[in-house]
Design an enzyme around this catalytic site. Structure first.
Site, PDB file in Angstrom:
ATOM      1  N   ASP A 316       3.694  -8.900   5.991  1.00 48.71           N
ATOM      2  CA  ASP A 316       2.254  -8.456   6.119  1.00 48.71           C
ATOM      3  C   ASP A 316       1.534  -9.331   5.529  1.00 48.71           C
ATOM      4  OD1 ASP A 316       0.478  -6.456   7.119  1.00 48.71           O
ATOM      5  OD2 ASP A 316       0.464  -5.639   4.839  1.00 48.71           O
ATOM      6  N   THR A 318      -1.867  -8.693   4.773  1.00 43.07           N
ATOM      7  CA  THR A 318      -2.815  -8.208   3.397  1.00 43.07           C
ATOM      8  C   THR A 318      -1.738  -7.637   2.387  1.00 43.07           C
ATOM      9  OG1 THR A 318      -4.423  -7.399   5.097  1.00 43.07           O
ATOM     10  CG2 THR A 318      -4.712  -6.599   3.028  1.00 43.07           C
ATOM     11  N   ASP A 554       2.410  -3.204   2.027  1.00 43.93           N
ATOM     12  CA  ASP A 554       1.954  -2.213   0.997  1.00 43.93           C
ATOM     13  C   ASP A 554       1.192  -1.402   1.646  1.00 43.93           C
ATOM     14  OD1 ASP A 554      -0.366  -3.861   2.050  1.00 43.93           O
ATOM     15  OD2 ASP A 554      -1.131  -4.284   0.029  1.00 43.93           O
TER      16      ASP A 554
END
Length: 798
Positions: A316, A318, A554
């Site tokens: 991911d 970000t 996250d």
């Protein structure tokens, strides 16, 4: 009774008063009263087995039981030196307990660091408390990414959407209103609110979920299941061989009872690869300790092994490739709108969200709230929608509704602002669109007809260690796939800056079927505008092609994919929900820790494969010797002390060092096949060579003491062949491996040279011809080993 009160449960015997002011939460006195009643969420979340469980798991094993019984027999019928194998087992078991206890302490301390702290409202103030400090009727505030830790009833809701997929399997978020049930184990994907705890402690589903999520496990891994399979085969071989040995030594030979029993036990004991399970547990435990020092919490031990087997990592963007923070670098107004007015709208939007994400926080920092506008209604950001919104009463009494989100979602395909957005995305910049809505927020399509007002240009902070980590994965032939909810061009530009080249694909154009999606995933590297459900589908598509997939993330939008991936990796600063479902949590939020986890897994797998071969060569030659003794109707050549000495020098001590040594070889599948293809020919050669020496020695020696001389010659051959097996296993050589092998040889020579040790181990080489014959047979066996293992490599490649 109000809907808030309706969810609270009263103790039928000891009623507890409900809070006087529900929206303010409990008072200090009310909390104390519930604590006194035991109405506390007191279920301990264990990150590891208790000390008692560790002791039981290491002491009460099938093979310890076999060895223990044989040891007790030997203590009564033979000298203490024939009972040494029992003391070795005690030492091994003690080492296993100590190492796992150390791993438990590491896990426990890390679990406390990564532990969630829910926000409860007490005496009208929001306070963070530990999960086990929540009491019945506590008012718990929740926002995006928060996990519901106890069961309850919704008391306040502001666009609250909860994902219950971990409980129900339904992927679609459920909109919650006051009075609705919320279940522990679910998590918030959008909006915010508060709920009142109605079930705490062991009554709540979270009690089992949290414990299971972070349990210290040694199961469900190829390594562990492979060793179990091997031990099952070993047990089957042991039983007939041991029965035949007992009959031969006790009945057929009519020898002295004590000597017959000692030689019978000497034949059975080495069949048991008792140290193999211990060394696997120790290797895993030390892996946990090593990773713990790097602030990496391994919630399930097989994850160390699993990540080493991974061939595809889904990242991911970000929080993984970029740091959480962002900066507003530019504000571009559209259609001549006044910039001051736009800044007021952005400031008010920032103020309307009690839990801003990284993008909104950057806007808040750049455009502080003027406090002139009052929020009437808000629509929280959702990764499925790709935008958020709010309705305001402006300072002059005017009302307006605003949306903030992805330009390519809010704008029409032919809007000229999209071309400017595309150009900025190509530079790796993130762009949000501020649009004035013409519809109410509760409209099914609030974005339809919205008028674009400004482009907010954000710059993401790249992680300084991301490029090196991606380079490491490339060198290890692990493919990286960047999967993000952001614009594909923007994500592609970020990936390119980090040295990850490849095609950027808009996920909205991906095929819907699994086969087509898997093909597109093989071709592409960067994927943007991916929805949470698509992330999950992408993981499944990759797995359908036989890939072992790790997923890092996250955010709450990563939870479903993390849960389905072979290995889920969460950042420590990530949402509570991602930490709950991930097998590995990087508490220091450093993506650069992943290579350490991969290296630790490779060390464990590669080294256990090596030492398993050592242990099983011994098992194979022990079973073969027992069968040959039965067929030839002769005394078993060894006493337990001989095989204890051989096992210690050629397996026990070397295996301990080899199991903990550095090893960067890529993990290979088919553990059982890999181990057995070497151990079977190795064991057969060692067993045949030893028995040939024994038979020749029986014809060579005669008279009193001949059996001891025959045993000594056979022991010499077996030691030399076993040393050659060790020398092969220890390759490629380093200075310490050569030193290890050489020191084991020196130790054996020392035993043969010192008279007291000769007597202790009943080893004395008689004459010159027979010892040199034993050496010559060992040399032939070593050559056969080299030939056989090279042939096996060619004939049965892994």
């Amino acid at each position: 009774m109000s809907h808030i009160d309706a969810g609270a449960e009263l103790d039928p015997v000891h009623p507890v008063a409900l809070p006087e002011h529900p929206s303010a939460g409990l008072t200090g006195a009310e909390v104390a009263e519930r604590v006194a009643r035991g109405q506390v969420n007191d279920v301990p979340v264990r990150s590891s087995r208790s000390l008692g469980e560790i002791v039981r798991a290491n002491v009460f094993t099938r093979f310890n039981a076999i060895i223990g019984v044989l040891w007790l027999i030997m203590l009564f019928v033979a000298p203490i030196q024939d009972s040494l194998f029992g003391f070795v087992i005690l030492a091994n078991t003690g080492i296993g307990i100590v190492q796992e206890w150390r791993a438990k302490q590491t896990l426990d301390s890390l679990a406390v660091i990564g532990e969630s702290r829910p926000t409860v409202r007490r005496d009208g103030n929001a306070t963070e408390v530990a999960t086990n400090e929540i009491v019945l009727d506590d008012l718990i505030e929740i926002g995006p990414g928060d996990k519901i830790v106890v069961d309850g009833v919704c008391a306040e809701a502001d666009g609250l959407e909860i994902d219950e997929s971990l409980l129900t399997g339904e992927a679609d978020p459920v909109v919650k209103h006051p009075g609705g049930q919320v279940m522990s184990g679910s998590f918030v994907v959008a909006g915010g609110g508060a709920f009142r705890a109605t079930k705490v402690g062991r009554e709540a589903y979270a009690a089992q979920l949290a414990e299971d999520a972070s349990r210290f496990t040694l199961v469900h891994s190829e390594l562990r299941s492979g060793i179990s399979t091997i031990l099952k085969y070993v047990t089957w071989m042991m039983v007939p061989a041991a029965i035949g040995l007992v009959v031969t030594q006790l009945v057929v030979k009519n020898d002295d009872l004590k000597d017959a029993v000692a030689r019978t036990v000497g034949g059975i004991v080495p069949m048991v690869p008792e140290g193999l399970v211990l060394l696997t547990s120790v290797a895993f435990a030390i892996g946990v300790i090593r990773l713990g020092r790097k602030q990496c919490l391994v919630q399930e031990l097989p994850a160390i092994e699993g990540l080493a087997r991974v061939d595809t990592v889904c990242l991911d963007k970000t929080g993984t490739l970029t740091e959480g923070g962002m900066d507003v670098t530019e504000l571009r107004t559209l259609d001549g709108v006044d910039e001051t007015y736009v800044r007021k709208a952005l400031g008010a939007l920032g103020e309307s969200d009690p839990r801003p994400n990284a993008s909104l926080q950057a806007i808040i920092d750049a455009c502080p709230d003027s406090e002139e506008w009052r929020c009437i209604e808000s629509l929280p950001f959702s990764s499925a929608r790709k935008y958020s919104g709010a309705a305001f009463s402006e300072g002059d009494g005017e009302a307006s509704t605003w949306l903030l989100g992805a330009p390519d979602v809010l704008l029409g395909a032919d809007d000229p602002a999209l071309a400017e957005t595309e150009r900025l995305n190509e530079q790796g910049l993130r762009v949000l669109l501020l649009a004035r809505a013409t519809r109410d927020l509760d409209d099914p399509e609030p974005a339809r007809g919205a008028r674009p007002t400004a482009l907010v240009v954000l710059e993401q902070r790249l992680r300084p260690d991301a490029a090196d980590t991606l380079r490491y994965f490339a060198e290890q032939n692990v493919r990286a796939k960047v999967i993000s909810g952001d614009n594909a061009v923007s994500v592609g530009a970020v990936a390119d800056k980090l040295g990850l080249s490849g095609t950027a694909v808009d996920a909205r154009r991906l095929p819907g079927d699994r086969e087509g999606m898997a093909g597109a995933l093989d071709e592409g590297t960067v994927f943007g505008r991916v929805t949470p459900q698509q992330k999950r589908d992408m993981v499944g598509a990759l797995q359908s092609k036989g890939h072992t997939v790790a997923m890092t993330g996250d955010g709450v939008n990563d939870v479903l994919a993390l849960k389905d991936a072979d290995i889920g990796v969460s950042m420590g600063s990530g949402s509570e929900a991602t930490r709950a479902v991930a097998q590995i949590v990087l508490l220091n939020n450093s993506f650069a820790t992943l290579p350490s986890v991969v290296a630790e897994g490779r060390r464990v797998i590669g080294n256990i494969t090596r030492v398993a071969t050592l242990f099983l060569v011994k098992t194979v030659y022990s079973v073969l010797l027992a069968l040959l003794v039965v067929c030839w109707q002769v005394e078993y050549p060894f006493l337990p002390r001989h095989l204890t000495l051989l096992s210690t020098l050629t397996i026990g001590v070397p295996a301990f060092f080899l199991a903990l040594a550095p090893n960067k070889e890529r993990a290979r599948p088919h553990f059982v096949r890999t181990v057995m293809r070497y151990s079977i020919p190795g064991g057969v050669v060692a067993g045949v060579a030893t028995f040939v020496t024994y038979l020749i020695a029986r014809n060579h020696y005669a008279g009193p003491g001949s059996l001891d001389a025959e045993t000594s010659a056979a022991t010499l051959t077996l030691f030399l062949v076993s040393m050659w097996v060790l020398a092969i296993i220890a390759r490629p050589y380093t200075w310490w491996r050569l030193t290890l092998v050489a020191s084991m040889g020196v130790a054996f020579v020392f035993v043969l040279a010192v008279p007291s040790l000769q007597n202790f181990f009943a080893l004395k080489l008689i004459g010159v011809a027979m010892p040199w014959t034993a050496v010559a047979i060992a040399v032939v066996a070593a050559a056969a080993l080299e030939f056989l293992w090279k042939w096996v490599d060619r004939r049965f490649p892994v």
